[in-house]
Design an enzyme around this catalytic site. Structure first.
Site, PDB file in Angstrom:
ATOM      1  N   GLY A   1       1.443  16.926  -6.855  1.00 12.99           N
ATOM      2  CA  GLY A   1       0.289  16.482  -8.317  1.00 12.99           C
ATOM      3  C   GLY A   1      -0.405  15.990  -8.131  1.00 12.99           C
ATOM      4  O   GLY A   1      -1.063  16.309  -7.145  1.00 12.99           O
TER       5      GLY A   1
ATOM      6  N   ASP B   1      -2.443  -1.510 -12.140  1.00 13.37           N
ATOM      7  CA  ASP B   1      -2.301   0.172 -12.812  1.00 13.37           C
ATOM      8  C   ASP B   1      -1.102   0.548 -13.031  1.00 13.37           C
ATOM      9  O   ASP B   1      -0.223   1.240 -12.782  1.00 13.37           O
ATOM     10  CB  ASP B   1      -3.007   0.813 -12.084  1.00 13.37           C
TER      11      ASP B   1
END
Length: 459
Positions: free
Chosen positions: A19, A141
């Site tokens: 990723g 977040d």
């Protein structure tokens, strides 16, 4: 990857990239010493080279090693190196590798998630937040991309610590902020201090998206979306979703953090109640006063966050909502001051002088004894030529007569008008344009008017 491998050393053998993001690149790796698969997250150089960011991130990464929960991705190791070829810092984290998919991938693949499954995901995520909050830490977040689901359905929160470090340091890249604007809390968007309730709001946005397949707010830019989080109410959830779940999400998405669930533990209990078909409890802080709504300066704070510029110099302003009535406590002078005392003293002097002047004039005019008059009813306006008083000058001092007092007497010398003790100026929030012509102001005449010509007779 070979260059990164040479810097990391033999403890972790990189396999391939799993990723990439705006702040880091993630590799699948083998932990040679502990014989387990791990994820090695390498921060981009522009973040690692920022001394202030690196200091904050180091503290957060080390603190995250103490978070041990089945619903939070474990942090095993943290290291900082220097690339001898470029002289730049290399900062990486070794984390638990989760085989599965992110919640963002799940929503993209399936769209709307059934209510029972969505509540199960939210309850597990809230349990992870509970452990984070118990250590006095805020994730900052929470979003579908940072919530992973294993192959057996276990939910794990990841990417702890990066957002908190980045939010305090002006950075040149905007990938992190752009990626989180859809889930940012109102206080984050305004640059205010965050609390555990900040994570509750972000998870509420995630829950809204799980249940509907779409986010509560959308816009042409990250700034417009963040401003919507500050000012706009989310669209109502459909009635196909149970009432307890609708209320649960509504409480989590309240603009005022003191009116949301205070932390992950309180949110977890509320989700558990909703899963049982019970009405979720109200937040423990619901009795606290609601602060003022976001101010126009909040737009500057949002723009600063998205563009990566500092907004520390912009103070947070909380003006009153235009349509909200002004409390009586703000109209009456709340506390006495020397200036207020002086104004009261001057008024008392003027009143005393007026009474004295009226008494003197009354003694000089005892030969004139008017008949007592009864004030007319408020609904009737009657003017007779015999009793029409002379026009009152602009600046006068008048003694109002009673049934036994002399008539109104106007002094020949005008006294200065004192300034008002206090005033409250309310600026209108909008200009109301009439849809039809206003009714003409009725005029007062000495003779009755013809009803057929009365402008209001046809209404």
């Amino acid at each position: 990857m070979e260059h990164i491998q040479s810097l990391i050393g033999p403890d972790y053998q990189l396999q391939w990239v799993v990723g990439t993001g705006g702040m880091s690149t993630v590799y699948l790796a083998d932990d040679v010493r502990n014989q387990r698969e791990v994820a090695v997250k390498v921060l981009r150089p522009e973040f690692s080279d920022n001394v202030e960011f690196l200091s904050r991130f180091r503290n957060e990464a080390l603190a995250s090693e103490d978070i041990i929960s089945r619903n939070v991705v474990r942090t095993y190791d943290y290291r900082e190196l220097v690339d001898p070829a470029s002289g730049r810092n290399l900062c990486f984290i070794v984390m638990e590798f989760v085989r599965g998919e992110s919640l963002a991938d799940l929503i993209a693949r399936r769209g709307m998630i059934p209510e029972e499954e969505a509540l199960d995901i939210l309850e597990q995520a809230a349990h992870g937040l509970r452990r984070i909050h118990e250590l006095g830490l805020v994730h900052r977040d929470i979003k579908p991309g940072n919530i992973l689901i294993t192959q057996n359905g276990t939910v794990k929160i990841t990417d702890f610590g990066i957002a908190k470090a980045a939010s305090s340091v002006p950075l040149t890249r905007t990938g992190m902020v752009v990626g989180t604007a859809q889930y940012v809390s109102p206080e984050q968007a305004q640059g205010l201090d965050v609390t555990f309730a900040t994570d509750v709001y972000s998870l509420g946005v995630v829950g809204y998206e799980l249940l509907t397949g779409k986010r509560p707010f959308s816009g042409d830019s990250s700034v417009s979306v963040a401003i919507a989080h500050i000012n706009n109410a989310p669209p109502a959830l459909p009635t196909s979703i149970s009432a307890p779940t609708r209320e649960l999400i509504g409480i989590a998405l309240r603009k005022d953090p003191t009116h949301r669930y205070g932390d992950g533990a309180e949110l977890e209990k509320a989700i558990s109640a909703a899963r049982l078909g019970k009405r979720p409890p109200q937040p423990s802080g619901a009795a606290r006063v609601v602060p003022a709504e976001a101010s126009p300066t909040a737009v500057t704070a949002v723009a600063s966050a998205v563009t990566g510029t500092s907004s520390a110099s912009a103070p947070a302003v909380h003006p009153r909502t235009p349509n909200r009535p002004i409390p009586q406590s703000q109209i009456v002078e709340p506390k006495r001051s020397s200036s207020g005392f002086l104004v009261g003293f001057l008024i008392a002097v003027v009143v005393a002088f007026a009474l004295a002047a009226g008494t003197v004039l009354y003694l000089n005019s005892q030969s004139f004894q008017p008949e007592p008059s009864v004030p007319p009813a408020p609904e009737t306006v009657t003017i007779t030529p015999e009793t029409t008083p002379e026009p009152i000058p602009t600046i006068t001092m008048t003694v109002e007569p009673t049934t036994s007092a002399p008539p109104v007497i106007t002094t020949s010398e005008a006294e200065p008008t004192l300034p008002p003790i206090s005033s409250v100026i309310v600026e209108p929030s909008e200009v109301i344009v009439p849809t039809s012509e206003p009714e003409p102001v009725p005029t007062v005449t000495l003779e009755p008017t013809d009803p057929t010509t009365n402008p209001g007779a046809s209404q």
